[in-house]
Scaffold this active site. Structure first.
Site, PDB file in Angstrom:
ATOM      1  N   HIS A 143       0.804  -1.235   0.000  1.00  0.00           N
ATOM      2  CA  HIS A 143       0.000   0.000   0.000  1.00  0.00           C
ATOM      3  C   HIS A 143       0.835   1.282   0.000  1.00  0.00           C
ATOM      4  CE1 HIS A 143      -3.674  -2.213   0.483  1.00  0.00           C
ATOM      5  NE2 HIS A 143      -3.354  -2.677   1.677  1.00  0.00           N
ATOM      6  N   ASP A 267      -4.769 -12.689   4.405  1.00  0.00           N
ATOM      7  CA  ASP A 267      -5.997 -12.164   5.017  1.00  0.00           C
ATOM      8  C   ASP A 267      -7.254 -12.578   4.249  1.00  0.00           C
ATOM      9  OD1 ASP A 267      -5.080 -10.563   2.980  1.00  0.00           O
ATOM     10  OD2 ASP A 267      -5.151  -8.680   4.093  1.00  0.00           O
TER      11      ASP A 267
END
Length: 377
Positions: A143, A267
């Protein structure tokens, strides 16, 4: 666990490179969001004796110059400053994305330089022909922007790894199977046709980072070189693999990559606190095998994964897939054994949540992507 039919690295006898040192794991353990995760992952890989079948390489720490191949000097200098002082309230920190989900804790610069160095070291091993597959499970922080921390990511090691690989490999494919859109990597390469980014992720109003709709396809010379696959909650292995294989088949034919960077954030796995997808390591393992059968130089990175025991299960299983090894269902006794209760097995069972992905919608997305890839020359 499902048996890899043959070593996924068959066709070349070089063992995979595994980025590891006790110092490296210790510094990776310090990330507040995933405390001790690096130790749990390495300990389980070691408990299954998988490290003995890999070439262990100690990572270098990334230099300021290496980090500045992507990040701005101003950002790196600020990160270094607040890291030395442990200054969480510096007035300039907000503009650099430091705070809330990226706290400016003491030593954070050293952590960032270590992770960046791990991925650059892995990339260099591929360039030098030391292996066909290099693994840095502590990397994959996708990110971070050039001048801004974001989403627990202070340094975009994936971008640094791709830039290093570009020294040798003309066209690089980045595949991101984390739950979240790989926005930092896509942004970094949105204007180039030399790096294609493919991201399968949850796309839903209010879900971080809010980007990565299928209409986000890149810009300028890089138009159609960003591929986004928006997915809804509850997806399971079979459907996910169908999507992944369908997209990667088209991407490979259109783009003809010379090297691959694969981000495998855990995740997506059932039991993660993100509580979104309903995957198991077997489904991700099939996607990994699909990429490995291309027999290209492949850099493997971790990423998200906030159920720490399940993340260790996942990445250990995937390490087994790379090695072509079937792993015993029973978790071997080791330092973190008690974290794997109450069943102490490697398998992860999907939960009973509904799959929100309508088949006709998935087909629509796949058709749209296939149409876009016709523009890739």
């Amino acid at each position: 666990m499902e048996m890899p039919e043959e070593p996924a690295n068959s066709g070349h006898s070089l063992p995979p490179v595994y980025i590891y040192s006790p110092e490296y794991v210790s510094i990776c353990d310090s990330l507040v969001k995933v405390p001790k995760r690096a130790s749990m992952v390495h300990s389980l890989i070691e408990a299954y004796a998988l490290h003995k079948q890999m070439r262990i390489v100690k990572p270098k720490v990334a230099s300021m110059e290496e980090m500045a191949t992507f990040h701005t000097d101003a950002y790196l200098q600020h990160l270094q400053k607040v890291s030395q002082e442990g200054d969480e309230d510096h007035p300039d920190s907000i503009e650099y994305g430091l705070g809330y989900d990226c706290p400016a804790t003491e030593g954070i610069f050293d952590y960032a330089a270590a992770i960046g160095g791990g991925t650059i070291t892995a990339a260099q091993c591929l360039i030098d022909g030391k292996c066909k597959v290099a693994i840095n499970w502590s990397g994959g922080w996708h990110h971070a922007k050039k001048d801004e921390a974001s989403g627990f990511c202070y340094l975009n090691d994936a971008v640094l790894g791709i830039l290093r690989l570009r020294r040798k490999f003309d066209r690089i494919l980045y595949v991101d199977l984390d739950l979240h859109h790989g926005d930092g990597v896509e942004d970094a390469f949105s204007f180039t046709s030399k790096v294609m980014t493919v991201s399968l992720h949850k796309f839903s109003p209010g879900f971080f980072p809010g980007t990565g709709d299928m209409s986000d396809v890149g810009l300028g010379k890089g138009r159609y070189y960003s591929v986004n696959v928006p997915i809804q909650d509850g997806i399971q292995d079979e459907k996910y693999y169908h999507i992944c294989e369908s997209v990667l088949k088209e991407v490979y034919q259109a783009f003809n990559p010379k090297a691959v960077v694969l981000q495998l954030g855990a995740d997506t796995i059932a039991g993660d606190p993100m509580c979104s997808f309903n995957m198991t390591p077997v489904g991700i393992g099939k996607c990994l095998k699909y990429v490995l059968q291309w027999q290209l130089a492949t850099l493997i990175l971790g990423g998200g994964g906030y159920n720490l025991a399940n993340t260790a299960r996942c990445w250990t299983y995937l390490t087994g897939v790379i090695l072509g090894k079937t792993l015993s269902s029973e978790i071997p006794d080791h330092e973190f054994f008690t974290a794997y209760g109450p069943d102490y097995v490697l398998e992860i069972t999907p939960s009973c949540r509904p799959d929100r992905n309508e088949p006709h919608r998935i087909q629509q997305i796949l058709n749209y992507i296939k149409g876009n890839l016709k523009h890739v020359v």
